[in-house]
Design a protein around this motif. Structure first.
Motif, mmCIF file in Angstrom:
data_model
loop_
_atom_site.group_PDB
_atom_site.id
_atom_site.type_symbol
_atom_site.label_atom_id
_atom_site.label_comp_id
_atom_site.label_asym_id
_atom_site.label_seq_id
_atom_site.Cartn_x
_atom_site.Cartn_y
_atom_site.Cartn_z
ATOM 1 N N TRP A 141 0.829 -1.204 0.000
ATOM 2 C CA TRP A 141 0.000 0.000 0.000
ATOM 3 C C TRP A 141 0.863 1.252 0.000
ATOM 4 O O TRP A 141 0.578 2.208 -0.735
ATOM 5 C CB TRP A 141 -0.899 -0.013 1.240
ATOM 6 C CG TRP A 141 -1.929 1.083 1.299
ATOM 7 C CD1 TRP A 141 -3.213 1.046 0.861
ATOM 8 C CD2 TRP A 141 -1.724 2.392 1.851
ATOM 9 N NE1 TRP A 141 -3.839 2.248 1.095
ATOM 10 C CE2 TRP A 141 -2.948 3.085 1.705
ATOM 11 C CE3 TRP A 141 -0.652 3.031 2.444
ATOM 12 C CZ2 TRP A 141 -3.112 4.399 2.128
ATOM 13 C CZ3 TRP A 141 -0.804 4.340 2.873
ATOM 14 C CH2 TRP A 141 -2.026 5.009 2.711
ATOM 15 N N THR A 182 -9.258 -10.766 1.911
ATOM 16 C CA THR A 182 -9.981 -9.498 1.804
ATOM 17 C C THR A 182 -9.861 -8.696 3.097
ATOM 18 O O THR A 182 -9.626 -7.482 3.071
ATOM 19 C CB THR A 182 -11.462 -9.756 1.469
ATOM 20 O OG1 THR A 182 -11.553 -10.403 0.197
ATOM 21 C CG2 THR A 182 -12.244 -8.451 1.431
ATOM 22 N N GLN A 183 -9.998 -9.368 4.230
ATOM 23 C CA GLN A 183 -9.875 -8.669 5.509
ATOM 24 C C GLN A 183 -8.457 -8.156 5.728
ATOM 25 O O GLN A 183 -8.264 -7.024 6.203
ATOM 26 C CB GLN A 183 -10.270 -9.594 6.660
ATOM 27 C CG GLN A 183 -10.340 -8.881 8.006
ATOM 28 C CD GLN A 183 -11.333 -7.735 7.994
ATOM 29 O OE1 GLN A 183 -12.515 -7.926 7.685
ATOM 30 N NE2 GLN A 183 -10.872 -6.530 8.329
ATOM 31 N N LEU A 185 -6.355 -7.253 3.457
ATOM 32 C CA LEU A 185 -6.174 -6.106 2.570
ATOM 33 C C LEU A 185 -6.857 -4.861 3.145
ATOM 34 O O LEU A 185 -6.295 -3.764 3.099
ATOM 35 C CB LEU A 185 -6.726 -6.429 1.180
ATOM 36 C CG LEU A 185 -5.897 -7.423 0.367
ATOM 37 C CD1 LEU A 185 -6.702 -7.959 -0.815
ATOM 38 C CD2 LEU A 185 -4.603 -6.786 -0.127
ATOM 39 N N LYS A 186 -8.057 -5.034 3.703
ATOM 40 C CA LYS A 186 -8.744 -3.909 4.336
ATOM 41 C C LYS A 186 -7.949 -3.397 5.527
ATOM 42 O O LYS A 186 -7.813 -2.180 5.726
ATOM 43 C CB LYS A 186 -10.144 -4.337 4.774
ATOM 44 C CG LYS A 186 -11.116 -4.549 3.626
ATOM 45 C CD LYS A 186 -12.481 -4.983 4.146
ATOM 46 C CE LYS A 186 -13.480 -5.160 3.022
ATOM 47 N NZ LYS A 186 -14.800 -5.637 3.519
ATOM 48 N N ASP A 187 -7.413 -4.324 6.318
ATOM 49 C CA ASP A 187 -6.616 -3.928 7.488
ATOM 50 C C ASP A 187 -5.366 -3.152 7.076
ATOM 51 O O ASP A 187 -4.865 -2.323 7.843
ATOM 52 C CB ASP A 187 -6.206 -5.171 8.282
ATOM 53 C CG ASP A 187 -7.381 -5.854 8.972
ATOM 54 O OD1 ASP A 187 -8.453 -5.228 9.073
ATOM 55 O OD2 ASP A 187 -7.228 -7.012 9.397
ATOM 56 N N PHE A 190 -6.428 -0.960 2.062
ATOM 57 C CA PHE A 190 -7.000 -1.015 0.714
ATOM 58 C C PHE A 190 -8.522 -0.884 0.745
ATOM 59 O O PHE A 190 -9.179 -1.200 1.734
ATOM 60 C CB PHE A 190 -6.613 -2.329 0.021
ATOM 61 C CG PHE A 190 -5.182 -2.384 -0.409
ATOM 62 C CD1 PHE A 190 -4.785 -1.853 -1.629
ATOM 63 C CD2 PHE A 190 -4.224 -2.955 0.413
ATOM 64 C CE1 PHE A 190 -3.464 -1.891 -2.033
ATOM 65 C CE2 PHE A 190 -2.893 -3.009 0.023
ATOM 66 C CZ PHE A 190 -2.514 -2.471 -1.201
ATOM 67 N N SER A 191 -9.076 -0.433 -0.385
ATOM 68 C CA SER A 191 -10.519 -0.296 -0.529
ATOM 69 C C SER A 191 -10.922 -0.861 -1.887
ATOM 70 O O SER A 191 -10.078 -1.201 -2.719
ATOM 71 C CB SER A 191 -10.926 1.177 -0.424
ATOM 72 O OG SER A 191 -10.275 1.940 -1.436
ATOM 73 N N GLN A 192 -12.231 -0.964 -2.110
ATOM 74 C CA GLN A 192 -12.775 -1.433 -3.386
ATOM 75 C C GLN A 192 -12.089 -2.729 -3.832
ATOM 76 O O GLN A 192 -11.432 -2.778 -4.870
ATOM 77 C CB GLN A 192 -12.640 -0.348 -4.457
ATOM 78 C CG GLN A 192 -13.403 0.926 -4.126
ATOM 79 C CD GLN A 192 -13.364 1.932 -5.253
ATOM 80 O OE1 GLN A 192 -13.351 1.564 -6.425
ATOM 81 N NE2 GLN A 192 -13.346 3.207 -4.911
ATOM 82 N N ILE A 193 -12.252 -3.748 -3.030
ATOM 83 C CA ILE A 193 -11.617 -5.043 -3.294
ATOM 84 C C ILE A 193 -12.584 -5.938 -4.061
ATOM 85 O O ILE A 193 -13.698 -6.195 -3.615
ATOM 86 C CB ILE A 193 -11.198 -5.714 -1.975
ATOM 87 C CG1 ILE A 193 -10.216 -4.814 -1.224
ATOM 88 C CG2 ILE A 193 -10.581 -7.082 -2.234
ATOM 89 C CD1 ILE A 193 -10.036 -5.177 0.234
ATOM 90 N N ALA A 208 -7.281 -5.090 -5.478
ATOM 91 C CA ALA A 208 -7.482 -4.150 -4.375
ATOM 92 C C ALA A 208 -6.935 -2.775 -4.776
ATOM 93 O O ALA A 208 -5.808 -2.667 -5.246
ATOM 94 C CB ALA A 208 -6.778 -4.649 -3.120
ATOM 95 N N LYS A 210 -5.942 1.265 -3.935
ATOM 96 C CA LYS A 210 -5.564 2.262 -2.944
ATOM 97 C C LYS A 210 -6.344 3.536 -3.266
ATOM 98 O O LYS A 210 -6.257 4.061 -4.379
ATOM 99 C CB LYS A 210 -4.066 2.546 -2.998
ATOM 100 C CG LYS A 210 -3.608 3.614 -2.009
ATOM 101 C CD LYS A 210 -2.089 3.780 -2.069
ATOM 102 C CE LYS A 210 -1.609 4.852 -1.103
ATOM 103 N NZ LYS A 210 -0.120 4.982 -1.102
#
Length: 212
Positions: A141, A182-183, A185-187, A190-193, A208, A210
């Motif tokens: 990220w 997915t979790q 990546l969110k942690d 990242f957004s819009q996965i 994913a 940024k």
């Protein structure tokens, strides 16, 4: 350690003559799932002069696929195995000589790049071994530009019990489900996965973004 286990442990970090054999087998064995995953990548995301990176580049075959698909981009390949880096340089020697491909030996948990360097980062068949992996994803990220995309392609989606044997053979290997990745990546920010799954083959591809 038995000879078979020793060989397959080179999946994590190829080394020595077994590592050279392994990166050759990676180029062949991972081609189908890599091309499947790459088919979901929107060409519109890679404009002229884009900076693309292939982290965990292995034998360099997927780096070559990126160079071919995005002929106006510069591609940086990274692996923490010297054997993998040497093979990637050899496999892409013409593009390396032309200055379109740069091969770097480094660790995904401590990336040797400045923040907001790349437009696109790919990871084919490699996040099983990444430290964290949230910490490594945070590094990805960091070096992505706002609006950049990180693509993960795995041959195992965590739902095929037959794949569990590999975690017992290869030290440090972890197989993740779509939900867990997915979790993570969110942690990491990242957004819009978006996820794509081949349920028959148990392949998974995650894209994913940024946020800008």
């Amino acid at each position: 350690m038995g000879i078979l286990k020793q060989f397959f442990n080179n999946t994590r970090k190829p080394d020595g003559w077994m590592g050279k054999m392994m990166v050759n087998s990676m180029n062949q064995g991972h081609a189908a799932v890599s091309d499947w995953g790459l088919s979901y990548f929107p060409d519109i995301l890679v404009a002229a002069h884009s900076m693309v990176a292939d982290f965990g580049c292995g034998g360099g075959r997927n780096t070559a696929a990126l160079l071919k698909r995005f002929p106006a981009a510069r591609v940086t390949a990274l692996d923490y195995s010297k054997v993998a880096c040497d093979k990637t340089k050899q496999f892409n020697r013409n593009e390396v000589q032309a200055g379109r491909c740069n091969v770097v030996q480094g660790d995904v948990s401590r990336l040797p790049f400045e923040a907001a360097t790349f437009d696109v980062i790919t990871a084919f068949e490699t996040v099983y071994f990444w430290p964290g992996p949230v910490e490594s994803f945070q590094e990805v990220w960091r070096v992505l530009k706002p609006g950049g995309t990180f693509m993960i392609v795995n041959e195992s989606d965590g739902r095929n019990t037959k794949d569990e044997k590999w975690a017992g053979i290869i030290d440090g290997m972890r197989i993740f489900t779509q939900e867990r990745l997915t979790q993570y990546l969110k942690d990491a920010g990242f957004s819009q996965i978006a996820a794509h799954v081949n349920r028959k083959q148990h392949w998974i591809c995650l894209l994913a973004e940024k946020a800008r």
